[in-house]
Design a protein around this motif. Structure first.
Motif, short mmCIF file in Angstrom:
data_model
loop_
_atom_site.label_atom_id
_atom_site.label_comp_id
_atom_site.label_asym_id
_atom_site.label_seq_id
_atom_site.Cartn_x
_atom_site.Cartn_y
_atom_site.Cartn_z
N UNK A 46 0.83 -1.20 0.00
CA UNK A 46 0.00 0.00 0.00
C UNK A 46 0.87 1.26 0.00
N UNK A 47 1.90 1.24 0.81
CA UNK A 47 2.78 2.40 0.91
C UNK A 47 3.45 2.71 -0.43
N UNK A 48 3.68 1.68 -1.23
CA UNK A 48 4.32 1.85 -2.54
C UNK A 48 3.30 2.10 -3.65
N UNK A 49 2.01 2.08 -3.31
CA UNK A 49 0.98 2.30 -4.32
C UNK A 49 0.77 1.11 -5.23
N UNK A 50 1.05 -0.09 -4.73
CA UNK A 50 0.96 -1.30 -5.55
C UNK A 50 -0.12 -2.27 -5.05
N UNK A 51 -0.98 -1.81 -4.15
CA UNK A 51 -1.95 -2.73 -3.56
C UNK A 51 -2.93 -3.30 -4.58
N UNK A 52 -3.15 -2.58 -5.70
CA UNK A 52 -4.07 -3.10 -6.71
C UNK A 52 -3.47 -4.28 -7.49
N UNK A 53 -2.19 -4.58 -7.25
CA UNK A 53 -1.57 -5.72 -7.94
C UNK A 53 -2.04 -7.07 -7.40
N UNK A 54 -2.72 -7.07 -6.24
CA UNK A 54 -3.29 -8.32 -5.74
C UNK A 54 -4.76 -8.44 -6.13
N UNK A 55 -5.25 -7.48 -6.93
CA UNK A 55 -6.61 -7.54 -7.44
C UNK A 55 -6.62 -8.19 -8.82
N UNK A 56 -7.75 -8.77 -9.16
CA UNK A 56 -7.96 -9.40 -10.48
C UNK A 56 -7.00 -10.57 -10.76
N UNK A 57 -6.47 -11.18 -9.70
CA UNK A 57 -5.63 -12.39 -9.88
C UNK A 57 -6.17 -13.53 -9.02
N UNK A 58 -7.42 -13.39 -8.55
CA UNK A 58 -8.06 -14.40 -7.70
C UNK A 58 -7.27 -14.64 -6.41
N UNK A 59 -6.66 -13.56 -5.89
CA UNK A 59 -5.92 -13.66 -4.63
C UNK A 59 -6.90 -13.91 -3.48
N UNK A 60 -6.44 -14.65 -2.49
CA UNK A 60 -7.26 -14.99 -1.32
C UNK A 60 -6.77 -14.25 -0.09
N UNK A 61 -7.71 -13.76 0.72
CA UNK A 61 -7.33 -13.09 1.95
C UNK A 61 -6.94 -14.14 3.00
N UNK A 62 -5.93 -13.83 3.80
CA UNK A 62 -5.45 -14.74 4.83
C UNK A 62 -5.48 -14.00 6.16
N UNK A 63 -6.11 -14.59 7.16
CA UNK A 63 -6.31 -13.92 8.46
C UNK A 63 -5.51 -14.53 9.59
N UNK A 64 -4.69 -15.52 9.29
CA UNK A 64 -3.89 -16.13 10.34
C UNK A 64 -3.47 -17.54 9.96
N UNK A 65 -3.13 -18.31 10.99
CA UNK A 65 -2.64 -19.68 10.78
C UNK A 65 -3.40 -20.66 11.66
N UNK A 66 -3.45 -21.88 11.21
CA UNK A 66 -3.92 -23.00 12.03
C UNK A 66 -2.73 -23.94 12.21
N UNK A 67 -2.49 -24.33 13.44
CA UNK A 67 -1.34 -25.16 13.78
C UNK A 67 -1.83 -26.54 14.22
N UNK A 68 -1.23 -27.60 13.66
CA UNK A 68 -1.65 -28.97 13.97
C UNK A 68 -0.46 -29.76 14.52
N UNK A 69 -0.74 -30.56 15.55
CA UNK A 69 0.31 -31.43 16.10
C UNK A 69 -0.33 -32.59 16.84
#
Length: 524
Positions: free
Chosen positions: A114-137
């Motif tokens: 965003x700071x570089x003005x490139x945030x639209x580069x993740x648009x129109x490429x079917x990018x998925x939002x990620x909100x964290x991790x799930x850990x398995x053990x």
């Protein structure tokens, strides 16, 4: 400095003991739920500059040459082009890359985008939002969310096809009238009296040309040969990734990366489109089972598949049977630059860390922000020696973000790998349970991993808090000589993991950057 060290040590001890207390309360009360190259490949490093007329090669006057148009090169070209610089980018292959890494951008990296003005580069490429991790053990799982409450709703991690993301950035850079992208293979840097004057390269048609500029930025990826005269490359290959794509399957935790603490080393799953999930199986060492003779498929089915969550096991087997199995070495290289007038290293050519934590693009984008801000007050780049001395501050100013992500990646990989050593086993178990406690015990480490809190001291505090937590669990309710011995070895093992990484990063630059003279360099 002493007060800082003491407060950090005390904080680690406090966190460790509080974590032990919370663990006991939970246990007694019952738990609710148990590379394709980044860019150009080179063959030689430097060629003596003969001083011939530049017009012979028909080059347009440029301020900066960028070697490579991967994530770092393309983002840098757009950034400097927006600043009014005349930029020439030489990239070995301008077709869409096809890689199995560089597909997860942490929230801290998205903020830099965003700071570089490139945030639209993740648009129109079917990018998925990620909100964290799930850990398995061992049949248990815990979910770790990014601490995004203080940020705009658009801020989160993003996962995507690496090639689509790079092509979007290349297109955006090429749209600027003062940025020129050219396909060609850089074969050497042109040097005169210790100053890099430009590059020699071979065009797509095979023609040998030279290009000249006051500053050459080398971003030619993890397999770079150009870096040999610009840094001291100490490349390690701790493991390899085996990549698969699972189709039309639902991960146990939607919009989350999944990390399985498997034996012998971690397995990663994360979405890269609305219908595809990337699987990366870590295989320790530099050799992997052969794909061609079926050994790889056999290994994945017999060793890995039984450790995959049951919800995606069938899709995992189907991906193996489909046969599109890819491998790539995981490289690690601390930044050890030789400041050279007329040239600068960036991206994977300059600094690499284990890709387990997905921090590479965040570091690269953060470096670009630092370089942009340093170059902003300069209009004339022609005094190579003065510019080189000034840009030495770049190597210190980048450290808070870079060293935090680098250290965390190296330390976490070693902790997450299975080991026959009892102390290492206890450290691994303690790490999982510490993160499972929630609150400050998960939020702190996840904010470090996400690039939202680039503070090396906080990293060290949490790392040793995990170790103290592990020792506390060993000694309660009743210590025994054997448990005390394992606890002592646990602390020793933790120290042996993190201190060499910190040493390679540079203790002074990492924790006390304000004491480095280059930190205060001003433009002449």
């Amino acid at each position: 400095m002493v007060d800082l060290g003491l407060s950090g040590s005390l904080l680690a001890v406090v966190l460790g003991f509080v974590a032990v207390f919370c663990f006991l309360v939970q246990r007694n009360g019952g738990r609710s739920k148990s590379k394709i190259d980044d860019s150009a490949t080179s063959t030689t490093t430097t060629t003596v500059y003969s001083g011939e007329s530049r017009s012979k090669d028909g080059n347009d006057d440029v301020d900066i040459i960028i070697v490579g148009a991967g994530v770092a090169g393309a983002a840098l070209a757009h950034t400097l082009g927006k600043e009014g610089r005349r930029v020439k980018v030489i990239e070995r292959d301008l077709t869409e890359p096809d890689r199995i890494v560089g597909e997860l951008l942490q929230p801290g990296g998205y903020l830099k985008l965003q700071e570089l003005g490139l945030e639209d580069c993740v648009e129109k490429i079917d990018a998925q939002r990620v909100f964290g991790y799930a850990l398995f053990k061992d049949g248990k799982s815990t979910r770790l969310s990014y601490p995004l409450e203080k940020f705009h709703s658009d801020v989160s991690g993003r996962s995507f096809h690496n090639g689509r993301f790079i092509q979007r950035m290349r297109e955006k850079a090429a749209a600027l009238p003062n940025v020129k992208l050219e396909q060609g293979t850089v074969t050497s840097l042109l040097e005169e009296k210790g100053i890099i004057r430009g590059v020699q390269y071979k065009t797509k048609s095979g023609e040998e040309l030279k290009a000249y500029a006051p500053l050459t930025v080398v971003c030619d990826g993890c397999f770079s040969n150009l870096r040999r005269t610009l840094c001291d490359p100490k490349v390690e290959v701790p493991s390899c990734f085996v990549g698969l794509v699972l189709e039309n399957c639902q991960l146990p935790h939607e919009n989350h990366g999944h990390v399985i603490l498997a034996d012998p080393s971690p397995i990663l799953f994360y979405p890269i489109s609305s219908t595809e999930v990337r699987c990366l199986v870590d295989v320790p060492g530099q050799k992997v089972p052969s794909i061609s003779n079926g050994e790889m498929a056999k290994y994945l089915k017999s060793v890995v598949a039984p450790q995959v969550p049951p919800e995606i096991k069938d899709a995992f087997i189907a991906a193996i049977d489909k046969g599109n199995i890819r491998t790539m070495p995981n490289r690690s290289m601390p930044a050890a630059p030789h400041p050279t007038p007329g040239a600068l290293l960036m991206g994977d050519a300059f600094n690499m860390r284990h890709p387990l934590t997905g921090g590479g693009m965040t570091v690269a984008l953060s470096d670009i922000v630092v370089l942009r801000d340093l170059l902003k007050p300069l209009r004339d780049l022609n005094d190579a020696s003065t510019l080189c001395r000034y840009l030495e501050s770049f190597y210190t100013l980048r450290k808070p973000v870079a060293s935090t992500i680098n250290t965390l990646a190296g330390a976490l990989y070693k902790v997450f790998c299975a080991s026959p050593d009892q102390a290492r086993k206890e450290m691994r178990e303690a790490c999982f349970d510490y993160l499972s406690l929630g609150g400050v015990f998960s939020e702190g480490p996840v904010s470090l991993l996400s690039g939202l809190n680039p503070r090396p001291l906080s990293l060290v505090c949490h790392f040793f808090a995990v170790a103290i937590f592990g020792v506390g669990r060993l000694l309660l309710p009743f210590p025994s000589p054997k448990r005390i011995w394992i606890g002592a070895r646990l602390i020793s093992s933790a120290s042996a993991i993190i201190f060499p990484i910190i040493k390679a990063e540079g203790v002074r630059q990492m924790f006390f950057p304000a004491t480095v003279p280059a930190y205060y360099r001003k433009p002449s």
